[in-house]
Design a protein around this motif. Sequence first.
Motif, mmCIF file in Angstrom:
data_model
loop_
_atom_site.group_PDB
_atom_site.id
_atom_site.type_symbol
_atom_site.label_atom_id
_atom_site.label_comp_id
_atom_site.label_asym_id
_atom_site.label_seq_id
_atom_site.Cartn_x
_atom_site.Cartn_y
_atom_site.Cartn_z
ATOM 1 N N PHE A 7 88.154 8.877 -46.330
ATOM 2 C CA PHE A 7 88.541 9.749 -47.433
ATOM 3 C C PHE A 7 87.309 10.344 -48.122
ATOM 4 O O PHE A 7 87.238 11.553 -48.360
ATOM 5 N N LEU A 8 86.323 9.507 -48.411
ATOM 6 C CA LEU A 8 85.135 10.003 -49.117
ATOM 7 C C LEU A 8 84.302 10.913 -48.223
ATOM 8 O O LEU A 8 83.734 11.908 -48.691
ATOM 9 N N ARG A 9 84.270 10.606 -46.938
ATOM 10 C CA ARG A 9 83.535 11.481 -46.018
ATOM 11 C C ARG A 9 84.204 12.853 -45.929
ATOM 12 O O ARG A 9 83.532 13.880 -45.935
ATOM 13 N N ALA A 10 85.523 12.859 -45.843
ATOM 14 C CA ALA A 10 86.240 14.139 -45.769
ATOM 15 C C ALA A 10 86.047 14.946 -47.054
ATOM 16 O O ALA A 10 85.911 16.170 -47.013
ATOM 17 N N CYS A 11 86.006 14.276 -48.202
ATOM 18 C CA CYS A 11 85.772 14.979 -49.479
ATOM 19 C C CYS A 11 84.441 15.722 -49.437
ATOM 20 O O CYS A 11 84.288 16.767 -50.052
ATOM 21 N N ARG A 18 89.106 10.669 -37.714
ATOM 22 C CA ARG A 18 90.463 11.207 -37.860
ATOM 23 C C ARG A 18 90.645 11.643 -39.306
ATOM 24 O O ARG A 18 89.851 11.278 -40.187
ATOM 25 N N THR A 19 91.690 12.423 -39.547
ATOM 26 C CA THR A 19 91.943 12.952 -40.887
ATOM 27 C C THR A 19 92.505 11.850 -41.789
ATOM 28 O O THR A 19 93.492 11.211 -41.429
ATOM 29 N N PRO A 20 91.894 11.628 -42.958
ATOM 30 C CA PRO A 20 92.432 10.620 -43.881
ATOM 31 C C PRO A 20 93.678 11.136 -44.607
ATOM 32 O O PRO A 20 93.878 12.348 -44.720
ATOM 33 N N ILE A 21 94.501 10.220 -45.070
ATOM 34 C CA ILE A 21 95.731 10.598 -45.774
ATOM 35 C C ILE A 21 95.998 9.701 -46.984
ATOM 36 O O ILE A 21 95.789 8.487 -46.926
ATOM 37 N N TRP A 22 96.356 10.328 -48.093
ATOM 38 C CA TRP A 22 96.999 9.614 -49.201
ATOM 39 C C TRP A 22 98.087 10.557 -49.715
ATOM 40 O O TRP A 22 98.263 11.650 -49.157
ATOM 41 N N MET A 23 98.835 10.147 -50.744
ATOM 42 C CA MET A 23 99.993 10.931 -51.132
ATOM 43 C C MET A 23 100.158 10.902 -52.648
ATOM 44 O O MET A 23 100.138 9.816 -53.243
ATOM 45 N N ASP A 199 86.209 5.833 -57.365
ATOM 46 C CA ASP A 199 85.345 6.400 -56.326
ATOM 47 C C ASP A 199 85.485 7.913 -56.168
ATOM 48 O O ASP A 199 84.760 8.543 -55.395
ATOM 49 N N ALA A 200 86.492 8.491 -56.836
ATOM 50 C CA ALA A 200 86.724 9.936 -56.814
ATOM 51 C C ALA A 200 87.622 10.219 -58.020
ATOM 52 O O ALA A 200 88.248 9.297 -58.547
ATOM 53 N N VAL A 201 87.663 11.470 -58.460
ATOM 54 C CA VAL A 201 88.591 11.802 -59.558
ATOM 55 C C VAL A 201 89.361 13.073 -59.206
ATOM 56 O O VAL A 201 88.828 13.978 -58.556
ATOM 57 N N GLN A 202 90.620 13.118 -59.622
ATOM 58 C CA GLN A 202 91.432 14.314 -59.411
ATOM 59 C C GLN A 202 91.921 14.847 -60.755
ATOM 60 O O GLN A 202 92.427 14.115 -61.589
ATOM 61 N N LEU A 203 91.742 16.161 -60.922
ATOM 62 C CA LEU A 203 92.260 16.872 -62.099
ATOM 63 C C LEU A 203 93.566 17.532 -61.673
ATOM 64 O O LEU A 203 93.565 18.376 -60.776
ATOM 65 N N PHE A 204 94.667 17.170 -62.332
ATOM 66 C CA PHE A 204 95.986 17.702 -61.984
ATOM 67 C C PHE A 204 96.306 18.914 -62.850
ATOM 68 O O PHE A 204 96.568 18.770 -64.046
ATOM 69 N N ASP A 205 96.308 20.114 -62.253
ATOM 70 C CA ASP A 205 96.789 21.288 -62.990
ATOM 71 C C ASP A 205 98.192 21.628 -62.467
ATOM 72 O O ASP A 205 98.424 22.655 -61.827
ATOM 73 N N SER A 206 99.130 20.740 -62.776
ATOM 74 C CA SER A 206 100.493 20.853 -62.247
ATOM 75 C C SER A 206 101.173 22.129 -62.714
ATOM 76 O O SER A 206 101.978 22.704 -62.006
ATOM 77 N N TRP A 207 100.834 22.570 -63.928
ATOM 78 C CA TRP A 207 101.455 23.776 -64.487
ATOM 79 C C TRP A 207 100.404 24.873 -64.729
ATOM 80 O O TRP A 207 100.575 25.723 -65.585
#
Length: 352
Positions: A7-11, A18-23, A199-207
């Motif tokens: 996951f961190l390498r793909a970022c 192979r392609t990492p996956i989370w949901m 180890d990573a952060v996500q900003l959610f701009d859902s709207w």
Amino acid sequence: MTERHLFLRACRREPVERTPIWMMRQAGRYLPSYRATRERAGSFLALCRNPDLACEVTLQPIDQLDFDAAILFSDILITLPPMGLEVAFPESGPKIATPLRTRAAIDALAVPDPEAELPYVMESIRVIKKALADRVPLIGFAGAPLTMLTYAVEGAGSKDYPHTKKLLYGDPESAHVLLDKIARTTAVYLEAQIAAGVDAVQLFDSWGAIVSPGDFREYPLRYAKRVIELLRASPTFAKRSVPIIYFVNGCAPYLDDYASSGADVLGVDWRIGIDVVRRRVGDGVALQGNLDPGALFASPAEIRTRVADILGRAGNTGHIFNLGHGVLPETNPEHVRAMITAVRELSARPPA
Ligand code: CP3
């Protein structure tokens, strides 16, 4: 030492086997074990505020389905109470009893110290990191400023966002004051999460996609950018620079500007081909997405076909497989497993 987590390498757009996956919403109501733990906690908020139980539900999708990253169990609206807005989580969705409707109310909001006001979030991160024992990376998150503004002023989810639009277009000066406060709150909150171990952060701009392209630059993008700039300039980041993911649900109208957010990874919803997004944003960022959450209602064979299509469009490098938005509570976990298996098998490639 080279990074071993896919996951961190793909970022970082490094080669992966192979392609990492989370949901998105992987710790949620589609899992019977989540519903059981939430029952034991008594309420959603009690679950968020109990580090041991938050850890338990964070690990459930890792233990049961073997995702390549865990995401902190919490909610984007958890920062509103310390700013001065109480939030409730009834079955019908989040509710703010006294939404922001005046400049005086905006001026009265605080920029809280997350270590002091949200200690249970940082404790949850420490407990989860220990339990994960570096099996997979842990993603922290926050709401992006415009999305937080919509909840703060509407007081709930909305169809037309009348109060949001009244503020943005009727009183832009106050809108900027509010967005600036939320951006500063978000930056220090994410800094604290990084210091606690994510180890990573996500900003959610859902709207973030409720505005025209010009207003996207003026409001959601500008303030997501500010959060990212503040974060990158922080002493915490100097010590530990982690990938930053920016997710706009409904990004298609804004592709000319999306890559200028400053994030390492851009989230892609399902309303546009991920190959089209790649051509428009260039090779300087990784992409995350973009299966329609509703496609998990299809048969496992059809899910596999759709996974193959997305993998083909996304290519081998700089792609993290995800849904285009959160998993729906009605989803059969076995169909989630079919998606994960398909990603594992169909993206596997020999080392270069
Ligand atoms: O597994 C994960 O993704 C981590 C946990 C997580 C939750 N919310 C748990 C949750 C994350 C990352 C969020 C983010 C969040 N919260 C967003 C951005 C992502 C998105 O979906 O667009 C938003 C807009 C919110 C606000 C929010 N919280 C809403 C609209 C709702 C009600 C809708 C719903 O799905 O029920 C919540 C409640 C919530 N947050 C639940 C969960 C698991 C369901 C509450 C329950 O258990 O009853």
